[in-house]
Every structure is written in structure tokens, then in C-alpha cells.
Scaffold this motif. Structure first.
Motif, PDB file in Angstrom:
ATOM      1  N   VAL A 571       0.859  -1.188   0.000  1.00 32.32           N
ATOM      2  CA  VAL A 571       0.000   0.000   0.000  1.00 32.32           C
ATOM      3  C   VAL A 571       0.893   1.235   0.000  1.00 32.32           C
ATOM      4  O   VAL A 571       1.724   1.404   0.893  1.00 32.32           O
ATOM      5  CB  VAL A 571      -0.938   0.017   1.218  1.00 32.32           C
ATOM      6  N   TYR A 572       0.736   2.068  -1.033  1.00 34.54           N
ATOM      7  CA  TYR A 572       1.482   3.316  -1.135  1.00 34.54           C
ATOM      8  C   TYR A 572       0.609   4.440  -0.566  1.00 34.54           C
ATOM      9  O   TYR A 572      -0.415   4.791  -1.137  1.00 34.54           O
ATOM     10  CB  TYR A 572       1.832   3.617  -2.592  1.00 34.54           C
ATOM     11  N   LEU A 573       1.044   4.991   0.574  1.00 36.24           N
ATOM     12  CA  LEU A 573       0.277   6.039   1.246  1.00 36.24           C
ATOM     13  C   LEU A 573       0.925   7.414   1.096  1.00 36.24           C
ATOM     14  O   LEU A 573       0.453   8.389   1.667  1.00 36.24           O
ATOM     15  CB  LEU A 573       0.134   5.720   2.731  1.00 36.24           C
ATOM     16  N   GLY A 574       2.010   7.513   0.348  1.00 34.76           N
ATOM     17  CA  GLY A 574       2.743   8.764   0.267  1.00 34.76           C
ATOM     18  C   GLY A 574       2.014   9.866  -0.454  1.00 34.76           C
ATOM     19  O   GLY A 574       2.368  11.038  -0.320  1.00 34.76           O
ATOM     20  N   MET A 575       0.977   9.530  -1.268  1.00 35.63           N
ATOM     21  CA  MET A 575       0.230  10.551  -1.995  1.00 35.63           C
ATOM     22  C   MET A 575      -0.918  11.120  -1.181  1.00 35.63           C
ATOM     23  O   MET A 575      -1.723  11.897  -1.683  1.00 35.63           O
ATOM     24  CB  MET A 575      -0.321   9.961  -3.299  1.00 35.63           C
ATOM     25  N   ASN A 576      -1.018  10.742   0.081  1.00 35.94           N
ATOM     26  CA  ASN A 576      -2.123  11.167   0.931  1.00 35.94           C
ATOM     27  C   ASN A 576      -1.641  12.219   1.907  1.00 35.94           C
ATOM     28  O   ASN A 576      -0.609  12.071   2.540  1.00 35.94           O
ATOM     29  CB  ASN A 576      -2.691   9.960   1.691  1.00 35.94           C
ATOM     30  N   SER A 577      -2.406  13.310   2.043  1.00 37.11           N
ATOM     31  CA  SER A 577      -2.031  14.368   2.970  1.00 37.11           C
ATOM     32  C   SER A 577      -3.095  14.622   4.021  1.00 37.11           C
ATOM     33  O   SER A 577      -3.006  15.590   4.759  1.00 37.11           O
ATOM     34  CB  SER A 577      -1.775  15.669   2.187  1.00 37.11           C
ATOM     35  N   GLY A 584       5.921   6.221   3.682  1.00 35.96           N
ATOM     36  CA  GLY A 584       5.450   6.368   2.308  1.00 35.96           C
ATOM     37  C   GLY A 584       4.745   5.149   1.786  1.00 35.96           C
ATOM     38  O   GLY A 584       3.779   5.257   1.046  1.00 35.96           O
ATOM     39  N   LEU A 585       5.208   3.959   2.157  1.00 33.70           N
ATOM     40  CA  LEU A 585       4.557   2.730   1.702  1.00 33.70           C
ATOM     41  C   LEU A 585       4.710   1.664   2.767  1.00 33.70           C
ATOM     42  O   LEU A 585       5.643   1.694   3.580  1.00 33.70           O
ATOM     43  CB  LEU A 585       5.120   2.264   0.357  1.00 33.70           C
TER      44      LEU A 585
END
Length: 606
Positions: A571-577, A584-585
Motif C-alpha cells: 500500500v502506497y500512502l505517500g500521496m495522501n495528505s 510512504g509505503l
């Protein structure tokens, strides 16, 4: 001592041979004595595996050849589909099996006629040969050596030769592709020609053209559009891509980047890229992309607030009314006269109505949903009757006045003509348009994941809804806990003792007053099963070869088979603010994490 080889075994004939080597002679059965049923079964299995193995099997003996079918010319069973031509040196050709990696060197006397016979293309493993003198076409099976003669293609090639080159030598490159249709007996061969224009050397029946077009449309709308662009006849017998028709929405295409009017798109299913020029975006920055839904771009005119849906592949445009009044409902009172950034965060399309209804999800001072159809004069907002169906009555009280202010939604997904969205705390609701607009709970009662702090609703959990990457998978929900405050002390101790859990251990933050040495967060992944009467979330430990990207604008699921540079089961969470994520993942196999991406911006204003 005399040794005799028989049937792969050594037999001792002399009486003086050692005892361990002496063997009693027995009646040996020849391989040709196998029962015919067994021989046929073995041959059919080999033929399904590879036609080359089938040919080797038939070459063993006459008995096996007599009880197995002879490889006829255009029989679909004997086409070497998995074999491709690597190189050719005169009559000597080298082939590769793309399934097994096997190589074969074959001598083809047909190619030794002083260069008169040329390989034009290949189809189903068969070589399409053209005689440069007579323009006669032959199909050659390089493994069985079977040859099928077809008429000269002179007149067909003349239709695509430029007028100023009619008397020149016609290159074999005019024949660029070939295909074989088994709808007729014997099969029909189609040659795809390219020169001054495009043409087909076979008049395909309209039923066959429609069937090919429908298959391509199910695969990808881009391939369907290329198919229709071949000739006028194909366009006349295939449906025109209308504006909001669900069949022609480029669902699997996402916008990668835009530089003025030039946009770059990616197909998340095939990995294909397309660069498209969109003149609608070249109006001096007046038109901006707000969001996307089903592959369509939602455009807003900054001056008039008019909304347009643009299909980047078909270039079809759908005009919708201005959204000024709807956006005013979520603009903070102290900033009514200011220039407001994007308030449209998500969009969805419902096929419950005809024409389809477009829903815009607005976020500003509060949250609201506006909906309209092509031809409407204005956007309508969901009223309190629609919001009153929200299930978490312990959290949202009707005494608060407008209960919808506390309904925070994320990641809207249009799936099979219906609009679904997730709230922060993990509720999944469906926006139903008929008979009246309302919200229908799909997965409910997740209110125990929230913490009250006076009059404010503080989220220690954030949930995202991820659309499936193809028709074989379900939607996913990714739920992230910023801390473990929703658990009791006993529950925390128990879950930390387990070998397999959803916990993520991070270095302690400076502003964390907890006495624990680490920051504990939690990441859970669920499959959203909405096919049965009882809708539910099904907990999963991993997502196999898929990678899920979580972002503020959209969530995407990709397969590592198409994109080998990304990590599977991650799961890549780095694009979430919108939540405090210290990584990041996250690799779901062992819950290990990697640092956050540097290019991610801070949290937005609203």
C-alpha cells in the motif's frame, strides 16, 4: 559375456555373465502396440501443449500416424501460435516458442527462389508469403510445411498505392497485418493493407465486424476507436461513441500529467501510454481540470463556473450547468468574495437515469453533494432527508441541525453504473438517484472508530475506497489508524503480543505524550463484497501481486505483472495528505515501511 540392447535395456546372453547382470528374457512389447485410445489421448494432450510436440509424437512410427489426425492446411488446431520468427537467412529460418523458450531452425525451400518470394507478415504462427512477380499469396506453416494457396492481391494493393507510384515496384510492406477468421469453412484470411490509405483485402461480413468491434470495446475503448478508424464500412456497422454512454468511458485510463493542452494518459490495465492534445485546456488557463470520473475529465470554467465532461479519447464533450450556487453552500462565510481554490474534490456518474446523472462532491466549510443531468438548468443539492439515512446515529445527531456537516467523505468510486463513497470512519454509502436522491448504507456502524473531543469529532482513523483494476477483482477499502486510542489498554496489550497483526511500529514523535517508546499505527485492508444481500467488508492479509496507491485525488490499484517496477502486496500512502502518516509505503507481508515520498505537498486548506 555378450550384451544385447533391447528396448533400452541391456540383457546378458552368456551363461558366464555375473549373476547381478543376468536377466530373464521376456516378451517385450513394441511402443507401436499401445492401444489406439491411449495413443489418441496422448496425442491430443501434446497438441494442446504445443503443435511441435505433436509432430514429434507422430514421427515415431506409422501406427501412431494412422490413429492421429493429419495436420491439415488451415486447421486451427495445428497453427503454431506460440512460435515467432526470430531471423531468416535465405531459406534457413530460426523460430522461438514464446511460451516454453524452445528454439527451432527450419529450412523453408519456398524462400530460396532467388528472393522472389518474400515474407509479408505472420498470423497465428503462419507465414504470409507474397510472390513479387505475380502477387500470389501463400500461407506457410513452418512446422508442418503445409502450404495454402490464395489468389493474387494485385487489385487490392492498388487501392492503397499512391497515384504517383502506381507504376513503381510495389513493396511487400503494403501488407502490414493478417488475420484468420474461423467463422467460415474453410477459414477466411484478411490482409490489412497500408499505403496511401487503409484497406482490407477481404470484405468482412458485417456480423464479423460487429463481433470484433464488441470484443475490442470490452477490452479497451482505445482499441475500439482504432478499429473504427480503419475504414468507412467499419464505422457504418459499429456504434458511434456517444457522449455519456457507459460503454465508451475510458475507465482504465488515468491522467498522468498535463502541460497546457497536451496531456499524457496511462492505461492501468495494459500499461499503454497515450499523449493527447486537448484544445479545451488551451484557453489561457480559463478552463481547469477539477477531477476525473470513469476516465472522463471534469472541467470547470473559472469565469462562468460551467461544468463540462470531456472524454479524452473520443473527444466527446457533455455540457452541464454552472455550479456557482452549489459551491456557495460550502464556501466559508468570511471568504465569500475571495477567489476560492478547487472545491470539487470528486465526481461520479450514475446510470440509474437516462441520460446519466453526474454527481459532484464538494468540500469547503462543510461537505455536500450536487447532482445534475445534461439539459438541466441548475445543480441540485442533497437535502436533510437524503442525509438522514446515514447509519451512525450515535455520532451524528439530528439535534445538531444540519447533520451533513459531520459527514466527511473520501474516495468516490463509480462501479457498474452506481456511485459509492467511503467516509473517514469507514462507512460505505451508495448515492441512489431514483426514485429520489438519497444515501443508502452499504457497510455501516463503524462509529466506534471515532473520538469525541468536546463538540468536535476527532478522527483517529481514515478510510479509502479503491476501485478494482479489472472485472475479476473486488473493490478494496484501506483503513489507517493514526494511533490506538480506539482500543482499550487490554486490547492493545493483546494485539501487540500476536505474531501476525496489523500494527506498524514507528519512531516516537516529539509531540506524543504517550509513555510508550514507539508510535503505534494500524493499517487494515478489506475486500468490499457487495454482490450478496448482506454487504460486508472481508478482511484480507494481503493483495497478492497488486499495489494500491492512496491519494487525495484518486486511489488506484495496479498489477505488478504490468508494472514490474512497483512492489506487489504493498500500500502506497505517500500521496495522501489528510492523515498523519509517518511513512510512504507499507509492505503487507510483514508490515515493514519505507520513507515518505519527498514531492508530496502539505495538507490543503479545506
Amino acid at each position: 559375456m555378450k550384451l544385447t540392447r533391447c528396448g533400452g535395456r541391456l540383457l546378458a546372453d552368456d551363461e558366464d555373465a555375473p549373476r547381478w547382470l543376468k536377466k530373464r528374457r521376456c516378451d517385450l512389447h513394441e511402443w507401436s502396440d499401445l492401444p489406439s485410445e491411449l495413443t489418441k489421448d496422448i496425442a491430443s494432450r501434446l497438441l494442446r501443449y504445443d503443435v511441435a510436440e505433436y509432430l514429434r509424437f507422430r514421427a515415431v512410427c506409422k501406427a501412431w500416424r494412422e490413429c492421429t489426425p493429419h495436420p491439415r492446411q488451415l486447421d486451427s488446431r495445428f497453427r503454431p501460435r506460440r512460435w515467432i520468427l526470430l531471423s531468416s537467412d535465405g531459406a534457413r529460418c530460426r523460430f522461438l516458442n514464446i511460451a516454453t523458450g524452445a528454439c527451432a531452425q527450419v529450412d523453408l525451400p519456398e524462400l530460396a527462389a532467388g528472393g522472389q518470394i518474400q515474407i509479408a507478415c505472420r498470423t497465428e504462427g503462419l507465414l504470409v508469403l507474397r510472390d513479387e512477380v505475380t502477387d500470389a499469396i501463400r500461407l506457410l506453416n513452418p512446422l508442418t510445411k503445409a502450404v495454402t494457396d490464395l489468389p493474387p492481391v494485385t487489385a487490392a494493393m492498388a487501392s492503397v498505392i499512391p497515384e504517383d507510384r502506381v507504376n513503381d515496384e510495389r513493396p511487400s510492406s503494403l501488407i502490414v497485418y493478417a488475420g484468420i477468421s474461423d467463422e467460415t469453412s474453410p477459414p477466411t484470411v484478411a490482409l490489412f493493407l497500408r499505403g496511401r490509405g487503409f484497406n482490407i483485402a477481404s470484405d468482412l461480413p458485417s456480423e464479423l465486424t460487429e463481433d470484433i468491434a464488441s470484443r475490442l470495446l470490452r477490452y479497451d475503448v482505445a482499441e475500439y476507436l482504432r478499429f473504427r478508424a480503419v475504414c468507412k464500412a467499419w464505422r457504418e456497422c459499429t456504434p458511434h461513441p456517444r457522449q455519456l454512454d457507459s460503454r465508451f468511458r475510458p475507465r482504465r485510463w488515468i491522467l498522468l500529467s498535463s502541460d497546457g493542452a497536451r496531456c499524457r494518459f496511462l492505461n492501468i490495465a495494459t500499461g499503454a501510454c497515450a499523449q493527447v492534445d486537448l484544445p479545451e485546456l488551451a484557453a489561457g488557463g480559463q478552463i481547469q481540470i477539477e477531477c476525473r470520473t470513469e476516465g472522463l475529465l471534469v472541467l470547470r470554467d473559472k469565469v462562468t463556473d460551467a461544468i463540462r465532461l470531456l472524454n479524452p479519447l473520443t473527444k466527446a464533450v457533455t455540457d452541464l450547468p454552472p455550479v456557482t450556487a452549489a459551491m456557495a453552500s460550502v464556501i466559508p462565510e468570511d471568504r465569500v468574495n475571495d477567489e476560492i481554490p478547487s472545491l470539487i474534490v470528486y465526481a461520479g456518474i450514475s446510470d440509474e437515469t437516462s441520460p446519466p446523472t453526474v454527481a459532484l462532491f464538494l468540500r469547503g466549510r462543510g461537505f455536500n453533494i450536487a447532482y445534475a443531468k445534461p439539459g438541466d438548468n441548475h445543480w441540485k443539492l442533497l437535502d436533510d432527508k437524503a442525509w438522514s439515512t446515514f447509519p451512525s446515529q450515535q455520532v451524528i445527531s439530528h439535534g445538531d441541525g444540519k447533520a451533513l456537516w459531520y459527514v466527511k467523505y473520501l474516495s468516490v468510486v463509480t462501479h457498474r453504473g452506481r456511485i459509492y463513497f467511503a467516509t473517514y470512519q469507514g462507512n460505505i454509502l451508495k448515492l441512489s438517484i431514483r426514485p429520489r436522491p438519497r444515501l443508502i448504507p452499504i457497510v455501516k456502524d463503524q462509529s466506534n472508530h471515532l473520538i469525541w473531543n468536546g463538540y468536535l469529532l476527532c478522527n483517529n482513523v481514515i478510510s479509502y475506497l479503491v476501485p478494482p483494476d479489472d472485472d475479476d477483482h473486488l473493490m478494496l477499502m484501506v483503513r489507517h489508524y493514526d494511533n490506538l486510542c480506539h482500543l482499550t489498554d487490554d486490547q492493545r496489550r493483546c494485539i501487540k503480543r500476536r505474531k501476525k497483526n496489523d500494527l506498524i511500529k514507528l519512531p516516537k514523535r516529539k509531540n506524543n505524550p504517550d509513555l510508550d517508546r514507539y508510535d503505534w499505527q494500524m493499517l487494515q485492508v478489506f475486500e468490499v463484497d457487495i454482490s450478496k444481500r448482506e454487504k460486508k467488508l472481508v478482511r484480507v492479509d494481503g493483495i497478492a501481486d497488486r499495489a494500491v496507491f492512496i491519494g487525495d485525488v484518486a486511489c488506484v490499484s495496479l498489477s505488478t505483472n504490468r508494472f514490474p517496477s512497483i512492489h506487489g502486496n504493498t500500500v502506497y500512502l505517500g500521496m495522501n495528505s489528510r492523515c498523519t502518516v509517518g511513512y510512504g509505503l507499507c509492505h503487507l507481508k510483514d508490515r515493514s515501511v519505507e520513507p515518505r515520498l519527498e514531492h508530496v505537498l502539505g495538507a490543503p486548506q479545506y
